[in-house]
Design an enzyme around this catalytic site. Structure first.
Site, PDB file in Angstrom:
ATOM      1  N   LYS A  11       0.824  -1.221  -0.050  1.00 19.85           N
ATOM      2  CA  LYS A  11       0.134  -0.074  -0.052  1.00 19.85           C
ATOM      3  C   LYS A  11       1.070   1.389  -0.018  1.00 19.85           C
ATOM      4  CE  LYS A  11      -3.890  -2.232   2.486  1.00 19.85           C
ATOM      5  NZ  LYS A  11      -4.930  -2.191   3.542  1.00 19.85           N
ATOM      6  N   TYR A  51     -12.516  -2.728  -3.488  1.00 19.87           N
ATOM      7  CA  TYR A  51     -12.726  -2.629  -2.251  1.00 19.87           C
ATOM      8  C   TYR A  51     -14.521  -2.513  -2.140  1.00 19.87           C
ATOM      9  CZ  TYR A  51      -8.255  -2.124   0.058  1.00 19.87           C
ATOM     10  OH  TYR A  51      -7.228  -2.259   0.514  1.00 19.87           O
ATOM     11  N   PHE A  59     -14.774   3.511   7.346  1.00 19.23           N
ATOM     12  CA  PHE A  59     -13.641   3.871   6.643  1.00 19.23           C
ATOM     13  C   PHE A  59     -13.435   3.733   5.476  1.00 19.23           C
ATOM     14  CE2 PHE A  59     -13.969  -0.820   7.737  1.00 19.23           C
ATOM     15  CZ  PHE A  59     -13.585  -1.442   6.672  1.00 19.23           C
ATOM     16  N   ARG A  87      -1.807 -14.240   3.737  1.00 22.70           N
ATOM     17  CA  ARG A  87      -2.668 -13.770   4.975  1.00 22.70           C
ATOM     18  C   ARG A  87      -1.936 -13.904   6.467  1.00 22.70           C
ATOM     19  NH1 ARG A  87      -7.091 -10.380   3.992  1.00 22.70           N
ATOM     20  NH2 ARG A  87      -8.260 -10.983   5.731  1.00 22.70           N
ATOM     21  N   THR A  93      -5.534  -7.341  10.653  1.00 18.34           N
ATOM     22  CA  THR A  93      -5.658  -6.137   9.821  1.00 18.34           C
ATOM     23  C   THR A  93      -5.385  -4.849  10.965  1.00 18.34           C
ATOM     24  OG1 THR A  93      -7.735  -7.025   8.934  1.00 18.34           O
ATOM     25  CG2 THR A  93      -7.706  -4.469   9.020  1.00 18.34           C
ATOM     26  N   ARG A 104       2.663  -6.839   9.235  1.00 16.20           N
ATOM     27  CA  ARG A 104       1.684  -5.631   9.900  1.00 16.20           C
ATOM     28  C   ARG A 104       2.378  -5.667  11.452  1.00 16.20           C
ATOM     29  NH1 ARG A 104      -4.094  -7.376   7.408  1.00 16.20           N
ATOM     30  NH2 ARG A 104      -3.753  -6.069   5.512  1.00 16.20           N
ATOM     31  N   ASN A 118      -1.882  -0.199   6.816  1.00 19.03           N
ATOM     32  CA  ASN A 118      -1.203  -1.448   7.394  1.00 19.03           C
ATOM     33  C   ASN A 118      -0.385  -2.253   6.466  1.00 19.03           C
ATOM     34  OD1 ASN A 118      -3.386  -2.124   5.709  1.00 19.03           O
ATOM     35  ND2 ASN A 118      -4.394  -3.240   7.223  1.00 19.03           N
ATOM     36  N   HIS A 121      -2.047  -5.432   1.229  1.00 16.36           N
ATOM     37  CA  HIS A 121      -3.375  -6.059   1.229  1.00 16.36           C
ATOM     38  C   HIS A 121      -2.900  -7.593   0.442  1.00 16.36           C
ATOM     39  CE1 HIS A 121      -7.285  -7.153  -0.674  1.00 16.36           C
ATOM     40  NE2 HIS A 121      -6.425  -7.507  -1.775  1.00 16.36           N
ATOM     41  N   GLU A 132      -9.711  -9.846  -7.792  1.00 16.01           N
ATOM     42  CA  GLU A 132      -8.704  -8.900  -7.867  1.00 16.01           C
ATOM     43  C   GLU A 132      -7.693  -8.942  -8.776  1.00 16.01           C
ATOM     44  OE1 GLU A 132      -7.554  -9.395  -3.654  1.00 16.01           O
ATOM     45  OE2 GLU A 132      -9.367  -8.884  -2.813  1.00 16.01           O
TER      46      GLU A 132
HETATM   47  P1  IDP Z   1      -7.633  -6.838   5.380  1.00 14.93           P
HETATM   48  O1  IDP Z   1      -6.795  -6.018   4.641  1.00 14.93           O
HETATM   49  O2  IDP Z   1      -6.901  -7.371   6.571  1.00 14.93           O
HETATM   50  O3  IDP Z   1      -8.280  -7.798   4.352  1.00 14.93           O
HETATM   51  P2  IDP Z   1     -10.478  -5.787   5.483  1.00 14.93           P
HETATM   52  O4  IDP Z   1     -11.442  -5.932   6.254  1.00 14.93           O
HETATM   53  O5  IDP Z   1     -10.572  -6.144   4.083  1.00 14.93           O
HETATM   54  O6  IDP Z   1      -9.050  -6.251   5.949  1.00 14.93           O
HETATM   55  O7  IDP Z   1     -10.323  -4.026   5.157  1.00 14.93           O
HETATM   56  C1  IDP Z   1      -9.462  -3.409   4.165  1.00 14.93           C
HETATM   57  C2  IDP Z   1      -8.755  -2.513   4.672  1.00 14.93           C
HETATM   58  O8  IDP Z   1      -9.344  -1.173   5.338  1.00 14.93           O
HETATM   59  C3  IDP Z   1      -7.804  -2.899   5.951  1.00 14.93           C
HETATM   60  O9  IDP Z   1      -6.510  -3.453   5.383  1.00 14.93           O
HETATM   61  C4  IDP Z   1      -7.627  -1.442   6.520  1.00 14.93           C
HETATM   62  O10 IDP Z   1      -6.571  -0.831   5.974  1.00 14.93           O
HETATM   63  C5  IDP Z   1      -8.559  -1.009   6.237  1.00 14.93           C
HETATM   64  N1  IDP Z   1      -9.727  -1.162   7.616  1.00 14.93           N
HETATM   65  C6  IDP Z   1     -10.498  -2.264   7.791  1.00 14.93           C
HETATM   66  N2  IDP Z   1     -11.227  -2.194   9.000  1.00 14.93           N
HETATM   67  C7  IDP Z   1     -10.921  -1.040   9.400  1.00 14.93           C
HETATM   68  C8  IDP Z   1     -11.289  -0.469  10.703  1.00 14.93           C
HETATM   69  O11 IDP Z   1     -12.026  -0.726  11.478  1.00 14.93           O
HETATM   70  N3  IDP Z   1     -10.701   0.992  10.971  1.00 14.93           N
HETATM   71  C9  IDP Z   1      -9.947   1.736  10.034  1.00 14.93           C
HETATM   72  N4  IDP Z   1      -9.622   0.870   8.892  1.00 14.93           N
HETATM   73  C10 IDP Z   1     -10.029  -0.208   8.765  1.00 14.93           C
HETATM   74 MG    MG Z   2      -9.768  -7.689   2.902  1.00  9.04          MG
END
Ligand code: IDP
Ligand code: MG
Length: 142
Positions: A11, A51, A59, A87, A93, A104, A118, A121, A132
């Site tokens: 990212k 997304y 968010f 993963r 996350t 992370r 973070n 992805h 994707e």
């Molecule tokens: P992932 O990247 O671990 O699969 P996802 O739930 O798919 O997580 O969320 C996509 C991205 O959105 C996350 O990597 C993070 O950057 C952001 N994100 C997800 N949940 C939150 C949250 O509760 N607060 C702030 N940012 C979030």
């Molecule tokens: Mg995700």
């Protein structure tokens, strides 16, 4: 166990911090192959597709702003169980909760922003990976 492809993004925070090489190093050290790689600044349109599952969440807009804020490195990786495996390499996350040893957990932290920055992805299922990869590498043959 089956050979799988996963879509990985370094990212904009990871790219800006010069962590692309470190992420690729961990992927290669784990034993996954790099199939395709590109450096680009994502469009909001591509991110809306990528997304789509998060549209409407608090968010979501900060996430699209963040992800379109500069270059990312997009990578297709390949290996047995590579989707789950990456993963696991990436960690949780929330970088505060991500286990030490993960990307992370080792390299990320909470910066007090509306969206978690973070570093990476990774696709979360075979279906997501296929969807994707088609968004980021439309010319890559399966
Ligand atoms: P992932 O990247 O671990 O699969 P996802 O739930 O798919 O997580 O969320 C996509 C991205 O959105 C996350 O990597 C993070 O950057 C952001 N994100 C997800 N949940 C939150 C949250 O509760 N607060 C702030 N940012 C979030
Ligand atoms: Mg995700």
């Amino acid at each position: 166990m089956t050979t799988e492809r996963s879509l990985v993004l370094v990212k904009p925070d990871g790219f800006r911090r010069g962590l692309t090489g470190e992420v690729l190093r961990r992927i290669e050290a784990k034993g996954y192959a790099l199939v395709a790689l590109d450096v680009l600044t994502p469009t909001r349109e591509a991110l809306a597709e990528h997304y789509a599952e998060h549209a409407g969440k608090p968010f979501y807009e900060p996430l699209v702003d963040f992800m379109s804020s500069g270059p990312v490195t997009a990578v297709v990786i390949e290996g047995d169980d590579a989707i789950k495996g990456f993963r696991s390499l990436a960690g949780a996350t929330n970088p505060t909760e991500a286990a030490p040893g993960s990307i992370r957990g080792d390299l990320g932290r909470d910066w007090g922003l509306k969206v978690q920055q973070n570093i990476v992805h990774g696709s979360d299922s075979l279906e997501s990976a296929a969807r994707e990869i088609a968004i980021w590498f439309p010319n890559l043959s399966a």
